[in-house]
Design a protein around this motif. Sequence first.
Motif, PDB file in Angstrom:
ATOM      1  N   LEU A 163      -4.485 -16.489   8.076  1.00  0.00           N
ATOM      2  CA  LEU A 163      -4.296 -15.187   8.563  1.00  0.00           C
ATOM      3  C   LEU A 163      -4.968 -15.201   9.966  1.00  0.00           C
ATOM      4  O   LEU A 163      -6.014 -15.489  10.151  1.00  0.00           O
ATOM      5  CB  LEU A 163      -4.498 -13.818   7.721  1.00  0.00           C
ATOM      6  CG  LEU A 163      -4.306 -13.552   6.437  1.00  0.00           C
ATOM      7  CD1 LEU A 163      -4.933 -12.559   5.674  1.00  0.00           C
ATOM      8  CD2 LEU A 163      -2.735 -13.243   6.856  1.00  0.00           C
ATOM      9  N   PRO A 164      -4.284 -14.724  11.047  1.00  0.00           N
ATOM     10  CA  PRO A 164      -4.747 -14.785  12.305  1.00  0.00           C
ATOM     11  C   PRO A 164      -6.134 -13.768  12.472  1.00  0.00           C
ATOM     12  O   PRO A 164      -6.010 -12.610  11.802  1.00  0.00           O
ATOM     13  CB  PRO A 164      -3.749 -14.268  13.111  1.00  0.00           C
ATOM     14  CG  PRO A 164      -2.321 -14.266  12.597  1.00  0.00           C
ATOM     15  CD  PRO A 164      -2.891 -14.103  11.017  1.00  0.00           C
ATOM     16  N   THR A 165      -6.964 -14.227  13.215  1.00  0.00           N
ATOM     17  CA  THR A 165      -7.949 -13.247  13.425  1.00  0.00           C
ATOM     18  C   THR A 165      -7.879 -12.274  14.208  1.00  0.00           C
ATOM     19  O   THR A 165      -6.869 -12.222  15.052  1.00  0.00           O
ATOM     20  CB  THR A 165      -9.355 -14.158  13.788  1.00  0.00           C
ATOM     21  OG1 THR A 165      -9.206 -14.783  15.109  1.00  0.00           O
ATOM     22  CG2 THR A 165      -9.674 -15.252  12.940  1.00  0.00           C
ATOM     23  N   GLU A 166      -8.670 -11.457  14.559  1.00  0.00           N
ATOM     24  CA  GLU A 166      -8.728 -10.127  15.499  1.00  0.00           C
ATOM     25  C   GLU A 166      -8.436 -10.847  16.918  1.00  0.00           C
ATOM     26  O   GLU A 166      -7.681 -10.409  17.423  1.00  0.00           O
ATOM     27  CB  GLU A 166      -9.640  -9.401  15.480  1.00  0.00           C
ATOM     28  CG  GLU A 166      -9.388  -8.031  16.298  1.00  0.00           C
ATOM     29  CD  GLU A 166     -10.803  -6.962  16.022  1.00  0.00           C
ATOM     30  OE1 GLU A 166     -10.663  -6.241  17.256  1.00  0.00           O
ATOM     31  OE2 GLU A 166     -11.389  -7.108  15.046  1.00  0.00           O
ATOM     32  N   GLY A 167      -9.074 -11.797  17.259  1.00  0.00           N
ATOM     33  CA  GLY A 167      -9.134 -12.372  18.598  1.00  0.00           C
ATOM     34  C   GLY A 167      -7.777 -13.173  18.664  1.00  0.00           C
ATOM     35  O   GLY A 167      -7.148 -12.966  19.634  1.00  0.00           O
ATOM     36  N   GLU A 168      -7.298 -13.819  17.498  1.00  0.00           N
ATOM     37  CA  GLU A 168      -6.031 -14.421  17.712  1.00  0.00           C
ATOM     38  C   GLU A 168      -4.820 -13.590  17.839  1.00  0.00           C
ATOM     39  O   GLU A 168      -3.901 -13.968  18.508  1.00  0.00           O
ATOM     40  CB  GLU A 168      -5.747 -15.342  16.464  1.00  0.00           C
ATOM     41  CG  GLU A 168      -6.764 -16.740  16.664  1.00  0.00           C
ATOM     42  CD  GLU A 168      -7.040 -17.333  15.138  1.00  0.00           C
ATOM     43  OE1 GLU A 168      -7.605 -18.609  14.983  1.00  0.00           O
ATOM     44  OE2 GLU A 168      -6.599 -16.737  14.040  1.00  0.00           O
ATOM     45  N   MET A 169      -4.877 -12.389  17.065  1.00  0.00           N
ATOM     46  CA  MET A 169      -4.097 -11.213  17.222  1.00  0.00           C
ATOM     47  C   MET A 169      -3.716 -10.789  18.465  1.00  0.00           C
ATOM     48  O   MET A 169      -2.988 -10.091  18.801  1.00  0.00           O
ATOM     49  CB  MET A 169      -4.317 -10.252  16.029  1.00  0.00           C
ATOM     50  CG  MET A 169      -4.110 -10.781  14.673  1.00  0.00           C
ATOM     51  SD  MET A 169      -2.338 -10.873  14.268  1.00  0.00           S
ATOM     52  CE  MET A 169      -1.909  -9.253  14.088  1.00  0.00           C
ATOM     53  N   SER A 170      -4.961 -10.933  19.299  1.00  0.00           N
ATOM     54  CA  SER A 170      -4.926 -10.272  20.710  1.00  0.00           C
ATOM     55  C   SER A 170      -4.476 -11.356  21.705  1.00  0.00           C
ATOM     56  O   SER A 170      -4.475 -11.138  23.073  1.00  0.00           O
ATOM     57  CB  SER A 170      -6.440  -9.727  20.992  1.00  0.00           C
ATOM     58  OG  SER A 170      -6.718  -8.759  20.344  1.00  0.00           O
ATOM     59  N   MET A 171      -3.821 -12.366  21.213  1.00  0.00           N
ATOM     60  CA  MET A 171      -3.264 -13.248  22.253  1.00  0.00           C
ATOM     61  C   MET A 171      -2.141 -12.489  23.127  1.00  0.00           C
ATOM     62  O   MET A 171      -1.478 -11.789  22.749  1.00  0.00           O
ATOM     63  CB  MET A 171      -2.545 -14.630  21.687  1.00  0.00           C
ATOM     64  CG  MET A 171      -3.677 -15.394  20.964  1.00  0.00           C
ATOM     65  SD  MET A 171      -4.476 -16.613  22.399  1.00  0.00           S
ATOM     66  CE  MET A 171      -2.840 -17.353  22.767  1.00  0.00           C
ATOM     67  N   LYS A 172      -2.004 -12.935  24.417  1.00  0.00           N
ATOM     68  CA  LYS A 172      -0.768 -12.424  25.179  1.00  0.00           C
ATOM     69  C   LYS A 172       0.251 -13.574  24.985  1.00  0.00           C
ATOM     70  O   LYS A 172      -0.048 -14.674  24.986  1.00  0.00           O
ATOM     71  CB  LYS A 172      -1.240 -12.311  26.620  1.00  0.00           C
ATOM     72  CG  LYS A 172      -2.267 -11.187  27.185  1.00  0.00           C
ATOM     73  CD  LYS A 172      -2.402 -11.025  28.442  1.00  0.00           C
ATOM     74  CE  LYS A 172      -3.268  -9.875  28.865  1.00  0.00           C
ATOM     75  NZ  LYS A 172      -3.389  -9.631  30.335  1.00  0.00           N
ATOM     76  N   PRO A 173       1.527 -13.081  24.910  1.00  0.00           N
ATOM     77  CA  PRO A 173       2.497 -14.077  24.788  1.00  0.00           C
ATOM     78  C   PRO A 173       2.714 -14.857  26.087  1.00  0.00           C
ATOM     79  O   PRO A 173       2.529 -14.315  27.064  1.00  0.00           O
ATOM     80  CB  PRO A 173       3.672 -13.250  24.448  1.00  0.00           C
ATOM     81  CG  PRO A 173       3.510 -11.715  24.819  1.00  0.00           C
ATOM     82  CD  PRO A 173       1.964 -11.744  24.695  1.00  0.00           C
ATOM     83  N   ASP A 174       3.388 -15.910  26.014  1.00  0.00           N
ATOM     84  CA  ASP A 174       3.773 -16.871  27.090  1.00  0.00           C
ATOM     85  C   ASP A 174       5.252 -17.152  26.940  1.00  0.00           C
ATOM     86  O   ASP A 174       5.659 -17.857  26.137  1.00  0.00           O
ATOM     87  CB  ASP A 174       2.778 -18.061  26.980  1.00  0.00           C
ATOM     88  CG  ASP A 174       3.115 -19.303  28.304  1.00  0.00           C
ATOM     89  OD1 ASP A 174       4.163 -18.686  28.891  1.00  0.00           O
ATOM     90  OD2 ASP A 174       2.231 -19.772  28.699  1.00  0.00           O
ATOM     91  N   TYR A 175       5.865 -16.319  27.706  1.00  0.00           N
ATOM     92  CA  TYR A 175       7.292 -16.443  27.978  1.00  0.00           C
ATOM     93  C   TYR A 175       7.855 -17.684  28.626  1.00  0.00           C
ATOM     94  O   TYR A 175       8.944 -17.893  28.848  1.00  0.00           O
ATOM     95  CB  TYR A 175       7.808 -15.230  28.225  1.00  0.00           C
ATOM     96  CG  TYR A 175       7.683 -13.910  27.440  1.00  0.00           C
ATOM     97  CD1 TYR A 175       8.174 -13.872  26.093  1.00  0.00           C
ATOM     98  CD2 TYR A 175       6.848 -12.857  27.958  1.00  0.00           C
ATOM     99  CE1 TYR A 175       7.953 -12.927  24.993  1.00  0.00           C
ATOM    100  CE2 TYR A 175       6.544 -11.721  27.165  1.00  0.00           C
ATOM    101  CZ  TYR A 175       7.198 -11.937  25.901  1.00  0.00           C
ATOM    102  OH  TYR A 175       6.942 -10.823  25.036  1.00  0.00           O
ATOM    103  N   GLY A 176       6.927 -18.445  29.536  1.00  0.00           N
ATOM    104  CA  GLY A 176       7.261 -19.577  30.034  1.00  0.00           C
ATOM    105  C   GLY A 176       8.575 -19.611  30.856  1.00  0.00           C
ATOM    106  O   GLY A 176       8.365 -19.031  32.019  1.00  0.00           O
ATOM    107  N   ASN A 177       9.398 -20.310  30.137  1.00  0.00           N
ATOM    108  CA  ASN A 177      10.768 -20.523  31.197  1.00  0.00           C
ATOM    109  C   ASN A 177      11.634 -19.124  31.461  1.00  0.00           C
ATOM    110  O   ASN A 177      12.385 -19.241  32.275  1.00  0.00           O
ATOM    111  CB  ASN A 177      11.616 -21.677  30.488  1.00  0.00           C
ATOM    112  CG  ASN A 177      11.935 -21.273  29.107  1.00  0.00           C
ATOM    113  OD1 ASN A 177      11.012 -21.463  28.366  1.00  0.00           O
ATOM    114  ND2 ASN A 177      13.155 -20.731  28.942  1.00  0.00           N
TER     115      ASN A 177
END
Length: 235
Positions: free
Chosen positions: A219-233
């Motif tokens: 399971l993702p940790t709380e910090g990992e759940m707070s990642m911002k998505p990278d929509y890249g291209n």
Amino acid sequence: NATSSVKSVMSSALLIQKKIRKIFKKKCERILLIQPLFFPEEMFDYRLAKNKRYYNYPPYGLGLLAANLKKRGYKTYILDLNMELLRFIQNLEDDNKLIPKIRTYWEKLITDCVKDFKPDLASITCMFTMCHPNTKDICKYLKKENPDLPILAGGVHVTNAAEIFLKEIPEVDFLSLYEGDVSFCGFVDYINEKVTSDNLFQISTQIDGNYHVISKRRLPTEGEMSMKPDYGNLN
């Protein structure tokens, strides 16, 4: 009994590891992330599309995967077929032979993307049951045109109907179950021999007609759940 159950789990894990090594004959450094059309093509309403009444949300889950994969040094490309097809409709003058036009267009998008990006792995998300038919068509086309390109699928629908999904879409090599934020990245790290098999979580596949799964969760940790998505291209 408990002993046979443990042996079965260990056997599935070993078979999955063996299949990974068999399918991935080289490093996996370029990952294509695909968002399919949200609804079956035959149900598509030209008038609704021209009036911009279909929803078109950014592929949040794929953005999170891209962000986590990039942190680990991998290259990603997001192909949002839902957005591309809705934009394509805006430029059509009529709905004459609409379904064949849609099919031809997304096939060309995939062909061009594979040719230009040269992915080592194609990963497709299937969040809803209504996405299943289009996801099936995409995977069949991908494998037919690129028989050596491994395909992985994930998403809510995939998790809820894993065995059925693999039986109906045998072109898919592996499934990433539940939250893939971290487990999917661990799968890619294992392919590249950066981590041991202890880092394989929530992966399933079909081998000789039988369903096999590594059911242990990461399971993702709380910090990992707070990642911002990278929509890249993506625009």
